[in-house]
Design a protein around this motif. Structure first.
Motif, PDB file in Angstrom:
ATOM      1  N   PHE A   1       8.062  -6.900   9.902  1.00 50.00           N
ATOM      2  CA  PHE A   1       7.130  -7.474   8.950  1.00 50.00           C
ATOM      3  C   PHE A   1       5.941  -6.209   9.060  1.00 50.00           C
ATOM      4  O   PHE A   1       5.459  -5.885  10.334  1.00 50.00           O
ATOM      5  N   THR A   2       5.634  -5.712   7.801  1.00 48.77           N
ATOM      6  CA  THR A   2       4.197  -5.185   7.857  1.00 48.77           C
ATOM      7  C   THR A   2       3.227  -5.768   6.751  1.00 48.77           C
ATOM      8  O   THR A   2       3.696  -5.861   5.702  1.00 48.77           O
TER       9      THR A   2
ATOM     10  N   GLU B   1      -0.825  -8.128   6.809  1.00 46.10           N
ATOM     11  CA  GLU B   1      -2.022  -8.477   7.305  1.00 46.10           C
ATOM     12  C   GLU B   1      -1.844  -9.062   8.666  1.00 46.10           C
ATOM     13  O   GLU B   1      -0.764  -9.642   8.884  1.00 46.10           O
TER      14      GLU B   1
ATOM     15  N   SER C   1      -3.334  -5.607  15.969  1.00 49.63           N
ATOM     16  CA  SER C   1      -2.592  -4.649  15.145  1.00 49.63           C
ATOM     17  C   SER C   1      -1.140  -4.724  15.055  1.00 49.63           C
ATOM     18  O   SER C   1      -0.366  -4.060  14.375  1.00 49.63           O
TER      19      SER C   1
ATOM     20  N   GLU D   1       3.869  -4.866  12.360  1.00 49.82           N
ATOM     21  CA  GLU D   1       2.879  -3.926  12.095  1.00 49.82           C
ATOM     22  C   GLU D   1       1.802  -4.520  11.199  1.00 49.82           C
ATOM     23  O   GLU D   1       2.135  -4.454  10.048  1.00 49.82           O
TER      24      GLU D   1
ATOM     25  N   THR E   1      -0.962 -12.852   8.127  1.00 51.53           N
ATOM     26  CA  THR E   1       0.565 -13.262   7.705  1.00 51.53           C
ATOM     27  C   THR E   1       1.331 -13.035   9.201  1.00 51.53           C
ATOM     28  O   THR E   1       2.238 -13.742   9.252  1.00 51.53           O
TER      29      THR E   1
ATOM     30  N   GLY F   1       5.060 -14.805  -0.912  1.00 49.93           N
ATOM     31  CA  GLY F   1       5.345 -15.206   0.366  1.00 49.93           C
ATOM     32  C   GLY F   1       5.043 -16.583   1.018  1.00 49.93           C
ATOM     33  O   GLY F   1       6.282 -16.962   0.887  1.00 49.93           O
TER      34      GLY F   1
ATOM     35  N   ASN G   1       0.805  -1.221  -0.157  1.00 47.10           N
ATOM     36  CA  ASN G   1      -0.057   0.049   0.051  1.00 47.10           C
ATOM     37  C   ASN G   1       0.889   1.241   0.101  1.00 47.10           C
ATOM     38  O   ASN G   1       0.562   2.358  -0.673  1.00 47.10           O
TER      39      ASN G   1
HETATM   40  P1  NAD Z   1      -0.189  -9.531   3.357  1.00 47.47           P
HETATM   41  O1  NAD Z   1       0.264  -9.823   4.758  1.00 47.47           O
HETATM   42  O2  NAD Z   1      -0.727  -9.964   2.483  1.00 47.47           O
HETATM   43  O3  NAD Z   1       1.603  -9.193   2.623  1.00 47.47           O
HETATM   44  C1  NAD Z   1       2.598  -8.501   3.175  1.00 47.47           C
HETATM   45  C2  NAD Z   1       3.919  -9.205   2.760  1.00 47.47           C
HETATM   46  O4  NAD Z   1       4.043 -10.233   3.454  1.00 47.47           O
HETATM   47  C3  NAD Z   1       3.983  -9.150   1.198  1.00 47.47           C
HETATM   48  O5  NAD Z   1       5.331  -8.908   0.908  1.00 47.47           O
HETATM   49  C4  NAD Z   1       3.937 -10.856   0.951  1.00 47.47           C
HETATM   50  O6  NAD Z   1       4.518 -11.271  -0.040  1.00 47.47           O
HETATM   51  C5  NAD Z   1       4.489 -11.323   2.325  1.00 47.47           C
HETATM   52  N1  NAD Z   1       4.013 -12.539   2.869  1.00 47.47           N
HETATM   53  C6  NAD Z   1       2.923 -13.330   2.686  1.00 47.47           C
HETATM   54  N2  NAD Z   1       2.611 -14.288   3.327  1.00 47.47           N
HETATM   55  C7  NAD Z   1       3.914 -14.512   3.914  1.00 47.47           C
HETATM   56  C8  NAD Z   1       4.432 -15.808   4.588  1.00 47.47           C
HETATM   57  N3  NAD Z   1       3.897 -17.005   4.702  1.00 47.47           N
HETATM   58  N4  NAD Z   1       5.969 -15.513   4.887  1.00 47.47           N
HETATM   59  C9  NAD Z   1       6.615 -14.744   4.623  1.00 47.47           C
HETATM   60  N5  NAD Z   1       6.026 -13.515   3.690  1.00 47.47           N
HETATM   61  C10 NAD Z   1       4.671 -13.526   3.370  1.00 47.47           C
HETATM   62  O7  NAD Z   1      -0.134  -8.051   3.359  1.00 47.47           O
HETATM   63  P2  NAD Z   1      -0.526  -6.749   2.124  1.00 47.47           P
HETATM   64  O8  NAD Z   1      -1.889  -7.376   1.639  1.00 47.47           O
HETATM   65  O9  NAD Z   1       0.577  -6.869   1.448  1.00 47.47           O
HETATM   66  O10 NAD Z   1      -0.751  -5.555   2.896  1.00 47.47           O
HETATM   67  C11 NAD Z   1      -1.979  -5.078   3.308  1.00 47.47           C
HETATM   68  C12 NAD Z   1      -1.984  -5.177   5.012  1.00 47.47           C
HETATM   69  O11 NAD Z   1      -0.838  -4.669   5.789  1.00 47.47           O
HETATM   70  C13 NAD Z   1      -3.254  -4.697   5.666  1.00 47.47           C
HETATM   71  O12 NAD Z   1      -3.669  -5.683   6.645  1.00 47.47           O
HETATM   72  C14 NAD Z   1      -2.723  -3.274   6.392  1.00 47.47           C
HETATM   73  O13 NAD Z   1      -3.485  -3.048   7.313  1.00 47.47           O
HETATM   74  C15 NAD Z   1      -1.517  -3.882   6.681  1.00 47.47           C
HETATM   75  N6  NAD Z   1      -0.603  -2.618   6.810  1.00 47.47           N
HETATM   76  C16 NAD Z   1      -0.048  -2.352   8.204  1.00 47.47           C
HETATM   77  C17 NAD Z   1       0.794  -1.083   8.435  1.00 47.47           C
HETATM   78  C18 NAD Z   1       0.998  -0.855   9.990  1.00 47.47           C
HETATM   79  O14 NAD Z   1       2.067  -0.036   9.891  1.00 47.47           O
HETATM   80  N7  NAD Z   1       0.493  -1.294  10.983  1.00 47.47           N
HETATM   81  C19 NAD Z   1       1.085  -0.543   7.608  1.00 47.47           C
HETATM   82  C20 NAD Z   1       0.676  -0.882   6.110  1.00 47.47           C
HETATM   83  C21 NAD Z   1      -0.091  -1.807   5.839  1.00 47.47           C
END
Ligand code: NAD
Length: 478
Positions: free
Chosen positions: A226-227, A229, A451, A250, A232, A207, A151
């Motif tokens: 890590f940032t 979902e 969160s 995060e 994840t 991932g 994002n």
């Molecule tokens: P996601 O968890 O799908 O992916 C994030 C990253 O993790 C990607 O690079 C992905 O390839 C990797 N990943 C996925 N599965 C994995 C695994 N099993 N092992 C290792 N790496 C893996 O998240 P997204 O859809 O890219 O981002 C959106 C989410 O991020 C939303 O939930 C949002 O709230 C959160 N977010 C949080 C913050 C914060 O600071 N708290 C900031 C930005 C986004």
């Protein structure tokens, strides 16, 4: 078609098996770049490069001042290439280019801030009565794996990479598969700035069962940041536990925005728009639950609706565009639109918005949804806000805290006592009063509940990216 490779050991490389993936621009729905698609072997060689650079290379040993200079050099190069970096994020995930340029400026600041913070940081000393003297050292932690979401591709990546590097660690960055290109450009600029090989590595790929899981399970890694979902985050936390290494998470959010009847309404409307429609609501900090005191509710919704309908929607590459007509990917659009079904709304109705063209969702305001509706409870990560009236301060706090998330909340009131009282009662990592999104990089950033775990920012990042060591000396006082 432009190719973006991995950055490993100071060079841009293809995957070992030469696999690639298409990078789709969500606005045109066409491929705009070809990306190296990594696998476990590529992840392993990136960690090996980072390990060697940490164990044998100059980076952890060169001292803060030299690192500070190199990091500022990288920041200079980012400024000089700001447009290329911004357009990379815009084409990867569709955000308006003016917002992407803002993200680049913030990314530059991430590097400058942490380079200076590390350089100026002081350690503790512990004078002892026994003729001994104790002090603490903060040694770099080692190899850091940074996994970032799509994002804010460059901004979230640099929020992790900058402090890790400033404290003398070496890094393997895995950007999200949908938004890989600004990370490669960053890696290219680090090479140009003169970073030693292996200090900043970038590996592209998916991932689960791929690059991501290979990185998080590698025993040569010392920290994972890590940032992404919350789901994840749980998987990554379990992987880190296997190697007993610290992990910073995060994660998602469902931010509550409380508007009291004594608020400056113009200001509250302005920030309520920013809070959910900036970056099309694809923001962890989004104010996706809006609670307005009953006496001003109708007037507020009317003004809010008018402001939402005024947002300029257009080509994200156009400087006039305020709101992108496309979400980041088809997969994400499929998820967001599922929150606008009768089942998800559970009686809620749209006062404005709804589906857009292509992979788009318009700025959408939902009212009359019950507290248990999916649209109220789950993170949508799109431009959909649910508005609900409340009567008392106690009720507002209870509604805000009625979530498994706890990343952030906003309070709009002109009553000083209420502002402090409510801020104290909200279960959230950040509370903004009469504003939103304003950050001081020294302040803690992170969330409670689902969160996240841990905090980053200033000394909080320092604690995560270093190993404190106590040194106790005997002093011959003569
Ligand atoms: P996601 O968890 O799908 O992916 C994030 C990253 O993790 C990607 O690079 C992905 O390839 C990797 N990943 C996925 N599965 C994995 C695994 N099993 N092992 C290792 N790496 C893996 O998240 P997204 O859809 O890219 O981002 C959106 C989410 O991020 C939303 O939930 C949002 O709230 C959160 N977010 C949080 C913050 C914060 O600071 N708290 C900031 C930005 C986004």
């Amino acid at each position: 078609m432009e190719f973006f490779g991995h950055i490993i050991d100071g060079a841009e490389v293809t995957s070992l098996d030469h696999a690639t993936m298409a990078d789709i621009d969500p606005f045109t729905q066409e491929q705009w770049a070809e990306i190296a698609l990594g696998g476990k072997d590529d992840a392993d060689r990136a960690v090996a490069a980072a390990r060697k650079a940490f164990d044998e290379g100059p980076w952890p040993r060169m001292g803060y001042e030299k690192r500070q200079k190199l990091i500022h050099k990288l920041a200079d190069l980012m400024e000089a290439n700001a447009e290329e970096l911004a357009l990379a994020d815009t084409r990867d995930m569709g955000k308006p280019v003016t917002q992407a340029l803002h993200d680049v400026a913030r990314s530059v600041w991430n590097f400058r801030f942490f380079a200076d913070h590390a350089r100026l940081s002081m350690n503790d000393t512990y004078p002892m009565d026994s003729g001994h003297h104790a002090y603490s050292r903060l040694d770099p932690a080692g190899v850091v794996v940074a996994i970032s979401p799509w994002n804010f591709p460059l901004m979230m990546a640099t929020w992790k990479v900058a402090p890790a590097l400033a404290w003398g660690n070496t890094v393997v960055l895995k950007p999200a598969e949908d938004t890989p290109t600004s990370a490669t450009i960053l890696g290219r600029l680090a090479i140009e700035a003169g970073f030693p090989p292996g200090v900043l590595n970038v590996v592209h790929g998916y991932g689960p069962d791929s690059v991501g899981s290979a990185l998080t399970s590698n025993p040569d890694v010392d920290r994972i940041t890590f940032t992404g979902e919350s789901g994840t985050g749980k998987i990554i936390s379990a992987a880190a536990a296997q190697n007993l290494i610290p992990v910073s998470l995060e994660l998602g959010g469902k931010g509550a925005n409380l508007v009291f009847d004594d608020a400056d309404i113009d200001n509250a409307v302005h920030w309520a728009i920013e809070a959910i429609f900036r970056n099309a609501g694809q923001v962890c900090l989004a104010g996706s639950r809006l609670y307005v005191q009953r006496g001003i509710y109708d007037e507020f919704i009317e003004r809010y609706k008018a402001a939402a309908e005024k947002l300029v929607i257009g080509d994200p590459k156009d400087a006039a565009t305020q709101f992108s007509p496309a979400l980041a990917s088809q997969e994400h659009w499929t998820k967001v639109q599922s929150f606008l079904t009768p089942e998800a709304l559970a009686g809620g109705r749209l006062v404005t918005g709804g589906l857009g063209d292509g992979w788009g969702v318009q700025p959408t305001i939902v009212v009359d949804a019950p507290a248990e509706a999916r649209v109220v409870r789950e993170e949508i990560f799109g431009p959909v806000v649910v508005a609900t009236p409340f009567d008392t301060e106690e009720e507002a706090v209870a509604l805000a805290n009625n979530t498994r998330y706890g990343l952030n909340a906003m309070v709009f009131t002109e009553n000083l006592h209420r502002a402090h009282r409510v801020s104290a009662k909200l279960r959230a990592g950040t509370v903004w009063v009469n504003c939103f999104f304003i950050r001081d990089l020294r302040a803690p950033f992170g969330g409670v509940g689902e969160s996240g775990v841990g905090r980053e920012g200033g000394n909080f990042s320092r604690e995560f990216f270093t190993e404190p060591k106590a040194v106790v000396m005997q002093i011959d006082m003569g």
